[in-house]
Design a protein around this motif. Sequence first.
Motif: not given
Lengths: 295, 347
Positions: A206-210, A217-220, A251-256
Amino acid sequence: MSLTIQNLKKVIGDRPVLQEIDFTLEPGQIVGLVGPNGIGKTTILRTVTQQYVADGGDVLLAGQSIKAQAQLREQIFYLDNQHLFFKNYRLDKVMQVFDLMYQNFDTAACRKLITSFGLQPKQVFSSLSKGYQALVLIALALASQAPYVFLDEPFDGLDILIRERIVNLVVDAVSDGTRTFLIASHNLVELDGLSDRVLFVKAGRISQDLTLEAVRKTAVKLQLVFPSKSIPAAVTANGRVLSVRGRVIEAVFPNFTPEVEAALAAEKPVLNEALPLSLADLFKVEFRSKHGEAV
Amino acid sequence: MAGKRLLNLIRIRHKALVWAMAAILLLFTVVSVSNDISNYHQLRNDTVSARSFELMKENKYYNHAYDDMSYQDYRDQQRYIYMPASQNRLIPEKNNIGLFQSVLAGIVAFLFGLILASKDNLSGFNTILFSSGFKRRGLFKTRYLYGLAAVAVTTIASVGIHVLGYYLFLPPLYVGLSALNVLGLVLMNLELVVFLYTAGIVVGTFFASLFWMILFAVIGAWMGGSALSRLNSSQIWSHLLPATPRSNDYQFLIGLTIVIVAVATAYFVSRRLFQRISTENEHNILLIPNLRWVIIGYALLTLPYSFGNWLLYSYPLSYGILSIGILGFGFWWWYRERQAKGQVKVA
């Protein structure tokens, strides 16, 4: 009563398909199990439900191993589309069989649901269309009263009306907070509005548990146009390019963070517009091995 | 409670199969009894009077088997037609009430076991039940005992029909039957059908497709049958048991003990292995691939022995060549599955 999957391992042939799968499901959730085809989503469901013998790890329900205590498996409902042994049964016989399989099976509720779909108990399961078969499976899952229901690609090949009906049934069932649905799917559009939480499966883990709300709230996701033709390093270093159309970059910025925002502003973009972030975008970020190319 | 639910589940799934099996076996019985009755009357009609016996002996064109026989000897020889000679034995010396259905009953029992197990195996019922609240051991046990009870009850009913047929239509023979003879008849038939039913269950449980089940069952039965027939005709028994009297009863009881041990072993080993089935192997030949070595072992045990010294009348050469061939096949099978699994696509 939580369901904990602990260090689950499965080797098929010489290939370790599942390596240390860990996650916990709590009551009242709709959880998406997401990954590309062939990554092992169904293998997870089959191993958790003991159809595949695990090569390691355990599945705990309220702290007790379901491997050791078979009766606990009744708390998990999972019907694999490849193993529908009751295809040639009439619906009333299907209900009779499930009544014997699940101690708390509510035959009256199942009959009521099936009738509400416009079906008759004397109809044979295999004579139904794919959509109605899917609805019957959902009715069986709900009538089993199992607190954990696993669905594998439940929307595959269904028309919009049937899908909507299934979604409504699932949401209704979860609303009292006692049921949890784990839905394995690559139909991200459907899951987007349905799941509270998404588990990404990658390389046997399980690479991500989102939680989608937390991610948003953090990604844009941004649509950007820069004066130069090349994609600035601030974009490739901090985000994942989904597509390039002419000079328009998505583009997606996971930690904006403010630092990323400042780095992008320093490139003086001609256009910098926020777009709604979907589950499909997160899927691409997680599973695409490189940045998107110009189309 | 769970056991009762499981039994009901098994009953719902298989009651049509049980009825079909029972109908076929009972039909065979009726046909068999009718044949017995007609054969019996034929034998009685063929029995000659003292005068005819003398005339027969005087006829020079007649065979000379009766030349040195008195009419009293002849009547004694024909006595079994009127009354079984050995009422104090399980198996009468003149076994005219032997295996009433013989091979057919065995084939039906084998197919019944095979279909019972394979129907649940191939339809996905087992897979779904593995996820349910029932224990795998309970599933195997309930299904096996349910089928066993059906086969046993049908067999006993068949014997009942047989004895009733004798009672109604062959009174001279019926009065000659003892309770021990009837018990022998029941045990003899149960021995055969239970053994073959268990074999059917084992094949239907561990093979992953009907094609492989039937192919291996036919080849396995041929190999086992050939080896047994050779063993039976060999001198090995007189070497092993030189001073033992070998009455029908003695041989029967030895056979019965071997069958009981074999059936019990097959049941307990299969029940244990059933718990280790992992359904990702459902596209292989066997649901537990390592069982291939059991098949190879069985082939090594039976095939070279059946063929004997087929190559240049040399046992070492014949056994060696066949053993190498069987082991080669085993390793090829293992290698092939290993390669296929390396390329497996995971759902």
